[in-house]
Design a protein around this motif. Structure first.
Motif: not given
Length: 198
Positions: A6, A30-33, A54, A56, A60, A86-87
């Motif tokens: 990352t 780190p996450d979708e939000a 993006w 994760i 994606y 990733d991420r």
């Protein structure tokens, strides 16, 4: 063990193609939000297009933001995947310069700007970790904590105290988990209680 990386920090790259200006901004998410927030924060409302992608883990998303279908978001995602990342989220903003690029030109411009940005960004290898709770007596705490902190990739995330000792929540690289458990058991002559999270 993951061989994905990352980004360490936000990176940018710019290029001009046939009078259109392209700006890529890439960052770790780190996450979708966090990915959605990154895209919103790095989109320029004065630009013609803010295309993005993006990834994760297995999740994606990508957007062409008004460009012809498949000419922007997907090439940006391919730039992320092509560098084993990733991420990561990437926004490529375009200010139209008056010259049409055609579908192939757009794919090269968006994918190329994203790839250039990602190539220049500082990366760090993603390591699969597991969480463990270590309960130990006050007499063992200093030694256990020092040895855990010396273990490569291990981190003491939370430390709380009980009436008889301490409870440490630790993250440790997956491949070192068994060795860490043996080390703590040996250091405390089996007095410490170690429980791995599911």
């Amino acid at each position: 063990m993951s061989n994905l990386s990352t980004l360490v920090a936000i990176a940018t790259a710019r290029q001009e193609i046939k009078k259109s200006r392209f700006l890529a901004v890439a960052g770790p998410v780190p996450d979708e939000a966090a990915a959605k927030a990154f895209i919103e924060a790095n989109s320029d409302q004065t630009a013609n297009h803010n295309c993005w992608a993006w990834r994760i883990g297995q999740a994606y998303r990508f957007s062409d933001d008004g460009e012809p279908g498949g000419t922007a978001g997907k090439p940006i995602l391919q730039a992320i995947d092509g560098q084993s990342l990733d991420r990561v989220a990437v926004v490529v903003t375009r200010w139209f310069g008056g010259v049409l690029l055609g579908s192939g030109g757009l794919v090269r411009a968006y994918g190329g700007t994203a790839a250039m940005c990602l190539r220049e960004a500082e990366k760090v290898l993603l390591v699969d970790t597991v969480a463990a709770t270590v309960k130990c007596a006050f007499g063992d705490l200093a030694l256990v904590q020092a040895r855990l902190e010396a273990l490569p990739g291990a981190q003491v995330r939370v430390q709380s105290f009980t009436g008889t000792g301490a409870e440490l929540i630790v993250s440790v690289p997956e491949d070192l988990a068994d060795g860490m458990a043996r080390m703590v058991a040996d250091l405390t002559s089996g007095r410490a209680v170690i429980k791995f999270s599911e």
